[in-house]
Design a protein around this motif. Structure first.
Motif, PDB file in Angstrom:
ATOM      1  N   PHE A  92       4.117 -30.893 -24.883  1.00  0.00           N
ATOM      2  CA  PHE A  92       4.220 -31.137 -22.943  1.00  0.00           C
ATOM      3  C   PHE A  92       5.026 -30.446 -22.787  1.00  0.00           C
ATOM      4  O   PHE A  92       6.183 -29.983 -23.234  1.00  0.00           O
ATOM      5  CB  PHE A  92       5.008 -32.430 -22.844  1.00  0.00           C
ATOM      6  CG  PHE A  92       3.113 -33.415 -23.630  1.00  0.00           C
ATOM      7  CD1 PHE A  92       3.618 -34.292 -24.306  1.00  0.00           C
ATOM      8  CD2 PHE A  92       1.923 -33.244 -22.943  1.00  0.00           C
ATOM      9  CE1 PHE A  92       2.401 -35.011 -25.302  1.00  0.00           C
ATOM     10  CE2 PHE A  92       1.194 -34.728 -22.874  1.00  0.00           C
ATOM     11  CZ  PHE A  92       1.492 -35.036 -24.192  1.00  0.00           C
TER      12      PHE A  92
ATOM     13  N   PHE B  17      12.070 -34.726 -27.418  1.00  0.00           N
ATOM     14  CA  PHE B  17      12.070 -33.106 -26.415  1.00  0.00           C
ATOM     15  C   PHE B  17      12.978 -32.381 -27.565  1.00  0.00           C
ATOM     16  O   PHE B  17      13.549 -32.311 -28.126  1.00  0.00           O
ATOM     17  CB  PHE B  17      12.744 -34.061 -25.600  1.00  0.00           C
ATOM     18  CG  PHE B  17      12.130 -34.654 -24.664  1.00  0.00           C
ATOM     19  CD1 PHE B  17      12.207 -36.209 -24.911  1.00  0.00           C
ATOM     20  CD2 PHE B  17      11.414 -34.637 -23.814  1.00  0.00           C
ATOM     21  CE1 PHE B  17      11.425 -37.312 -24.127  1.00  0.00           C
ATOM     22  CE2 PHE B  17      10.990 -35.245 -22.833  1.00  0.00           C
ATOM     23  CZ  PHE B  17      10.697 -36.488 -22.911  1.00  0.00           C
TER      24      PHE B  17
ATOM     25  N   ARG C   6      17.306 -23.109 -20.498  1.00  0.00           N
ATOM     26  CA  ARG C   6      18.502 -22.693 -18.653  1.00  0.00           C
ATOM     27  C   ARG C   6      18.055 -21.633 -18.038  1.00  0.00           C
ATOM     28  O   ARG C   6      17.733 -20.804 -18.665  1.00  0.00           O
ATOM     29  CB  ARG C   6      19.802 -23.182 -18.394  1.00  0.00           C
ATOM     30  CG  ARG C   6      20.006 -23.479 -17.224  1.00  0.00           C
ATOM     31  CD  ARG C   6      19.874 -24.535 -16.240  1.00  0.00           C
ATOM     32  NE  ARG C   6      20.875 -25.038 -17.253  1.00  0.00           N
ATOM     33  CZ  ARG C   6      20.036 -26.417 -15.687  1.00  0.00           C
ATOM     34  NH1 ARG C   6      19.277 -27.241 -15.045  1.00  0.00           N
ATOM     35  NH2 ARG C   6      21.113 -27.592 -16.601  1.00  0.00           N
TER      36      ARG C   6
ATOM     37  N   ILE D 286      11.227 -28.107 -20.549  1.00  0.00           N
ATOM     38  CA  ILE D 286      11.566 -28.758 -22.046  1.00  0.00           C
ATOM     39  C   ILE D 286      10.355 -28.653 -21.951  1.00  0.00           C
ATOM     40  O   ILE D 286       9.228 -29.269 -21.641  1.00  0.00           O
ATOM     41  CB  ILE D 286      12.211 -29.977 -21.672  1.00  0.00           C
ATOM     42  CG1 ILE D 286      13.645 -30.180 -20.432  1.00  0.00           C
ATOM     43  CG2 ILE D 286      13.052 -30.989 -22.576  1.00  0.00           C
ATOM     44  CD1 ILE D 286      14.262 -31.409 -19.756  1.00  0.00           C
TER      45      ILE D 286
ATOM     46  N   SER E 149      13.774 -35.680 -11.318  1.00  0.00           N
ATOM     47  CA  SER E 149      13.109 -36.015 -12.603  1.00  0.00           C
ATOM     48  C   SER E 149      12.303 -35.202 -13.850  1.00  0.00           C
ATOM     49  O   SER E 149      12.230 -33.832 -13.295  1.00  0.00           O
ATOM     50  CB  SER E 149      12.295 -37.545 -12.692  1.00  0.00           C
ATOM     51  OG  SER E 149      11.792 -38.295 -13.904  1.00  0.00           O
ATOM     52  N   LEU E 150      12.241 -35.565 -15.135  1.00  0.00           N
ATOM     53  CA  LEU E 150      11.062 -34.634 -14.387  1.00  0.00           C
ATOM     54  C   LEU E 150       9.971 -34.629 -15.068  1.00  0.00           C
ATOM     55  O   LEU E 150       9.242 -35.627 -14.152  1.00  0.00           O
ATOM     56  CB  LEU E 150      10.922 -34.834 -16.699  1.00  0.00           C
ATOM     57  CG  LEU E 150      12.249 -34.990 -17.843  1.00  0.00           C
ATOM     58  CD1 LEU E 150      11.622 -35.733 -19.026  1.00  0.00           C
ATOM     59  CD2 LEU E 150      12.546 -33.659 -17.785  1.00  0.00           C
TER      60      LEU E 150
ATOM     61  N   PRO F  35      15.328 -29.074 -27.610  1.00  0.00           N
ATOM     62  CA  PRO F  35      16.987 -29.237 -26.694  1.00  0.00           C
ATOM     63  C   PRO F  35      17.178 -28.570 -25.066  1.00  0.00           C
ATOM     64  O   PRO F  35      17.740 -29.344 -23.999  1.00  0.00           O
ATOM     65  CB  PRO F  35      17.874 -28.249 -27.175  1.00  0.00           C
ATOM     66  CG  PRO F  35      17.019 -27.354 -28.674  1.00  0.00           C
ATOM     67  CD  PRO F  35      15.438 -27.896 -27.912  1.00  0.00           C
ATOM     68  N   GLY F  36      15.915 -28.183 -24.700  1.00  0.00           N
ATOM     69  CA  GLY F  36      15.639 -27.423 -22.851  1.00  0.00           C
ATOM     70  C   GLY F  36      15.535 -25.765 -23.256  1.00  0.00           C
ATOM     71  O   GLY F  36      16.492 -25.370 -23.650  1.00  0.00           O
TER      72      GLY F  36
ATOM     73  N   PHE G 222      15.309 -26.121 -15.544  1.00  0.00           N
ATOM     74  CA  PHE G 222      15.399 -26.795 -16.620  1.00  0.00           C
ATOM     75  C   PHE G 222      14.149 -26.900 -17.238  1.00  0.00           C
ATOM     76  O   PHE G 222      13.390 -27.467 -16.344  1.00  0.00           O
ATOM     77  CB  PHE G 222      16.529 -27.647 -16.965  1.00  0.00           C
ATOM     78  CG  PHE G 222      17.159 -28.158 -18.167  1.00  0.00           C
ATOM     79  CD1 PHE G 222      16.894 -29.386 -18.584  1.00  0.00           C
ATOM     80  CD2 PHE G 222      17.657 -27.009 -19.138  1.00  0.00           C
ATOM     81  CE1 PHE G 222      17.391 -30.168 -19.756  1.00  0.00           C
ATOM     82  CE2 PHE G 222      17.805 -27.507 -20.484  1.00  0.00           C
ATOM     83  CZ  PHE G 222      17.464 -28.662 -20.414  1.00  0.00           C
TER      84      PHE G 222
ATOM     85  N   LEU H 279       5.722 -33.193 -15.262  1.00  0.00           N
ATOM     86  CA  LEU H 279       5.398 -32.336 -16.220  1.00  0.00           C
ATOM     87  C   LEU H 279       4.217 -31.069 -16.182  1.00  0.00           C
ATOM     88  O   LEU H 279       3.656 -30.971 -14.196  1.00  0.00           O
ATOM     89  CB  LEU H 279       3.534 -33.188 -16.851  1.00  0.00           C
ATOM     90  CG  LEU H 279       2.986 -33.119 -18.110  1.00  0.00           C
ATOM     91  CD1 LEU H 279       3.987 -32.693 -18.840  1.00  0.00           C
ATOM     92  CD2 LEU H 279       1.824 -33.987 -18.161  1.00  0.00           C
TER      93      LEU H 279
ATOM     94  N   GLN I 117      12.330 -29.325 -14.385  1.00  0.00           N
ATOM     95  CA  GLN I 117      13.176 -30.599 -14.168  1.00  0.00           C
ATOM     96  C   GLN I 117      14.108 -29.706 -13.083  1.00  0.00           C
ATOM     97  O   GLN I 117      15.200 -29.395 -13.829  1.00  0.00           O
ATOM     98  CB  GLN I 117      14.120 -31.278 -15.305  1.00  0.00           C
ATOM     99  CG  GLN I 117      15.378 -32.922 -14.609  1.00  0.00           C
ATOM    100  CD  GLN I 117      15.585 -32.922 -15.423  1.00  0.00           C
ATOM    101  OE1 GLN I 117      15.922 -32.619 -16.850  1.00  0.00           O
ATOM    102  NE2 GLN I 117      15.996 -34.483 -15.024  1.00  0.00           N
TER     103      GLN I 117
END
Lengths: 119, 109
Positions: free
Chosen positions: A34, A110, A115, A93, A43-44, A112-113, A91, A46, A38
């Motif tokens: 997925f 998850f 940026r 993820i 919030s996240l 770490p994302g 961000f 999708l 963000q």
């Protein structure tokens, strides 16, 4: 240790360029990954569901031609932000989960994302 | 439609107890998750409930009532490092996670 890695962790690019983000499942084969976005203090969201060997499924309002997803192997999915603009700064993820039928849970792991800052 | 509700923000005192509630309406149910997210970082897994009742894990506990579409996350002996956002997510019939907007928890000394 980390179950999902993501690269790069941070990227700054000029408007109009393309940026590729990699997401790797380190511990198990990931048929499904997925991609989330963000924005600050939100919030996240999708963006899309990436399925190995087939086309990604995009959420409503997400441009598939702008956010290209490739899931060519069971351990790697990539998200390419094409012709990035400042409003794409966010961000990003990725996540994945083990087969719930064998693991008994679909806990999502998850990365770490990443940026992304578009100047 | 699918909906997850949780409070936007809560404030608590160091050493105290706080309960964060989550109510949900989803198409199908394959479990409810709580995640913790510090600013600028990815979410980290806290708990998973698929059957009714209380799951305890150290200072954190999570409760689920499927008939009421309700869950809560209980944090005891609060520490300053617990200041974060707490995200409630429900796995629907397709095993896709439906996310709440998150509860920002502020811990004061």
């Amino acid at each position: 240790g980390a179950v999902v890695s993501q690269h790069p962790s941070r990227v700054i690019c000029k408007s109009g360029t393309s940026v590729k983000i990699e997401c790797r499942s380190l511990d198990f084969q990931a048929t499904t990954m997925f991609w989330y976005r963000q924005f600050p203090k939100q919030s996240l969201m999708l963006m899309a569901t990436s399925n190995e060997g087939s086309k990604a499924t995009y959420e409503q309002g997400v441009e598939k031609d702008k956010f290209l997803i490739n899931h060519a192997s069971l351990t790697l999915s990539t998200l390419t932000v094409t012709s990035a603009h400042p409003e794409d700064s966010s961000f990003y993820i990725c996540s994945t989960y083990r087969d719930p039928f064998s693991s008994g849970s679909n806990e999502q792991f998850f990365g770490p994302g990443t940026r992304l800052t578009v100047l | 439609g699918q909906n997850i509700d949780q409070p936007t923000e809560m404030t608590a005192t160091e050493g105290a107890i706080v309960q964060i509630n989550c109510t949900y309406q989803t198409s199908g149910f394959n479990g409810l998750f709580w995640y913790q997210q510090h600013a600028g970082e990815a979410p980290t897994f806290l708990s998973y409930n698929v059957l009714d009742g209380l799951e305890e894990k150290g200072r954190f506990s999570s409760f689920l009532s499927r008939s009421k579409g309700y869950s809560y996350l209980l944090l005891k002996e609060l520490q300053m490092k617990d200041s974060a956002s707490y995200l409630c997510a429900v796995s629907d019939s397709n095993y896709q996670l439906i996310w709440g907007a998150g509860t920002k928890l502020i811990i004061k000394p």
